[in-house]
Design a protein around this motif. Structure first.
Motif, PDB file in Angstrom:
ATOM      1  N   GLY A  72      11.013   5.170  69.071  1.00 56.21           N
ATOM      2  CA  GLY A  72      10.409   5.263  70.386  1.00 56.21           C
ATOM      3  C   GLY A  72       9.875   6.640  70.722  1.00 56.21           C
ATOM      4  O   GLY A  72       9.312   6.846  71.799  1.00 56.21           O
ATOM      5  N   LYS A  73       9.993   7.585  69.797  1.00 56.45           N
ATOM      6  CA  LYS A  73       9.552   8.959  70.053  1.00 56.45           C
ATOM      7  C   LYS A  73       8.047   9.025  70.293  1.00 56.45           C
ATOM      8  O   LYS A  73       7.568   9.819  71.105  1.00 56.45           O
ATOM      9  N   GLU A  74       7.298   8.175  69.589  1.00 53.57           N
ATOM     10  CA  GLU A  74       5.843   8.207  69.699  1.00 53.57           C
ATOM     11  C   GLU A  74       5.352   7.767  71.082  1.00 53.57           C
ATOM     12  O   GLU A  74       4.211   8.047  71.469  1.00 53.57           O
ATOM     13  N   ALA A  75       6.204   7.105  71.848  1.00 49.57           N
ATOM     14  CA  ALA A  75       5.803   6.608  73.172  1.00 49.57           C
ATOM     15  C   ALA A  75       6.158   7.585  74.290  1.00 49.57           C
ATOM     16  O   ALA A  75       6.057   7.242  75.471  1.00 49.57           O
ATOM     17  N   THR A  76       6.564   8.786  73.940  1.00 51.19           N
ATOM     18  CA  THR A  76       6.965   9.759  74.949  1.00 51.19           C
ATOM     19  C   THR A  76       5.817  10.084  75.903  1.00 51.19           C
ATOM     20  O   THR A  76       4.638  10.026  75.526  1.00 51.19           O
ATOM     21  N   LYS A  77       6.176  10.455  77.129  1.00 53.71           N
ATOM     22  CA  LYS A  77       5.173  10.800  78.132  1.00 53.71           C
ATOM     23  C   LYS A  77       5.193  12.294  78.454  1.00 53.71           C
ATOM     24  O   LYS A  77       4.687  12.717  79.491  1.00 53.71           O
ATOM     25  N   THR A  78       5.783  13.069  77.560  1.00 49.60           N
ATOM     26  CA  THR A  78       5.816  14.513  77.768  1.00 49.60           C
ATOM     27  C   THR A  78       5.767  15.234  76.427  1.00 49.60           C
ATOM     28  O   THR A  78       5.776  14.608  75.363  1.00 49.60           O
TER      29      THR A  78
END
Length: 285
Positions: free
Chosen positions: A259-265
């Motif tokens: 899920g790291k690729e979906a980060t918003k920062t």
């Protein structure tokens, strides 16, 4: 005398979002710098804490073992950092280690023994509020160990940490760097706050008096225990809020969790605040 602009009760009641508040403040000609700074900090903190939850789930699922060590002078922000790290994590697989002074039995054991039993089990992340590195700085400065114990420690640490590394334990070592002036400012703030006065101790007070001695042993620790497999990460902490965010970013940057690729920062730390020891020629302390 010119009257300062104000927000009426009715105007305040009509606000339903941070953006509406900022817009109203701008229209009124009221400085929003501090408000904006606070809102941005809380927003970034939340985004990074969401990523930490993802990381914890990945660590638990993959049976990883992670130890995050916070070292630094008194009032550098170790406890505050750890609280923000742990705030939303599952306590079943996250632990805080903040050991008291050793008992008489522990004094007769191998120095590392009491720390070994607090290392992470598979699937756990453990935060150390001070660690075995007490013997590298605090103990020799305050006279809590003798010269032979100190020298033996410096020889054994790289071997101890290499064994942990070879066994699959990830160790992240933070040194929180604070200036002498900022430390004194925080000491005074503690003494003036009855809710924080318990944090201040005679050892803390001597930290200012023995500043140069602390600096000597800190530099010795770096030179003897900074390794490729267990490097020291120096964090400038005069701005405690920035330091908290950048410590989180550093930890998150070390793992390729689900899920790291979906980060918003941004997950890479600011190199002007967080750096490896050999790059930290301009550290604060």
């Amino acid at each position: 005398m010119e009257e300062k602009p104000k927000i009426s009760v009715d105007e305040f009641k009509q606000i339903s979002s941070n953006e509406e508040l900022r817009s109203l403040l701008r229209r009124k000609g009221i400085s929003i710098d501090k408000v904006t700074e606070k809102i941005n900090y809380e927003s970034e903190l939340r985004k990074l804490q969401i990523e930490l939850v993802k990381l914890q789930q990945w660590i638990a699922k993959n049976k990883k073992r992670v130890a995050v060590i916070f070292e630094g002078r008194d009032a550098a922000g170790k406890g505050g950092n750890i609280r923000r790290f742990m705030e939303h994590l599952n306590p079943r697989s996250t632990h805080l280690v903040a050991l008291n002074k050793p008992t008489e039995i522990e004094k007769g054991q191998w120095y590392f023994q009491r720390y070994i039993k607090n290392l992470p089990n598979p699937g756990e992340i453990v935060f150390f509020d001070r660690s075995w590195y007490n013997r590298a700085v605090v103990e020799p400065v305050m006279g809590f160990c003798n010269e032979e114990q100190y020298k033996n420690f410096l020889v054994q640490v790289p071997e101890f940490e290499h064994m942990l590394y070879e066994d699959g334990v990830t160790i992240i070592k933070f040194w929180l760097s604070i200036s002498k002036e900022e430390q004194l400012k925080r000491f005074n703030a503690r003494n003036n706050n009855p809710l924080k006065r318990w944090k201040f101790s005679p050892v803390d007070k001597r930290g200012q008096e023995l500043w140069d001695k602390y600096s000597f042993y800190k530099d010795e620790m770096f030179s003897k225990t900074h390794t490729t497999y267990s490097p020291w990460i120096v964090v400038k902490t005069n701005d405690k809020k920035k330091a908290r965010l950048e410590c989180m970013r550093h930890v998150l940057s070390q793992f390729n969790y689900k899920g790291k690729e979906a980060t918003k920062t941004i997950l890479n730390p600011d190199p002007n605040i967080v750096m490896r020891y050999y790059r930290s020629l301009s550290d604060l302390d």
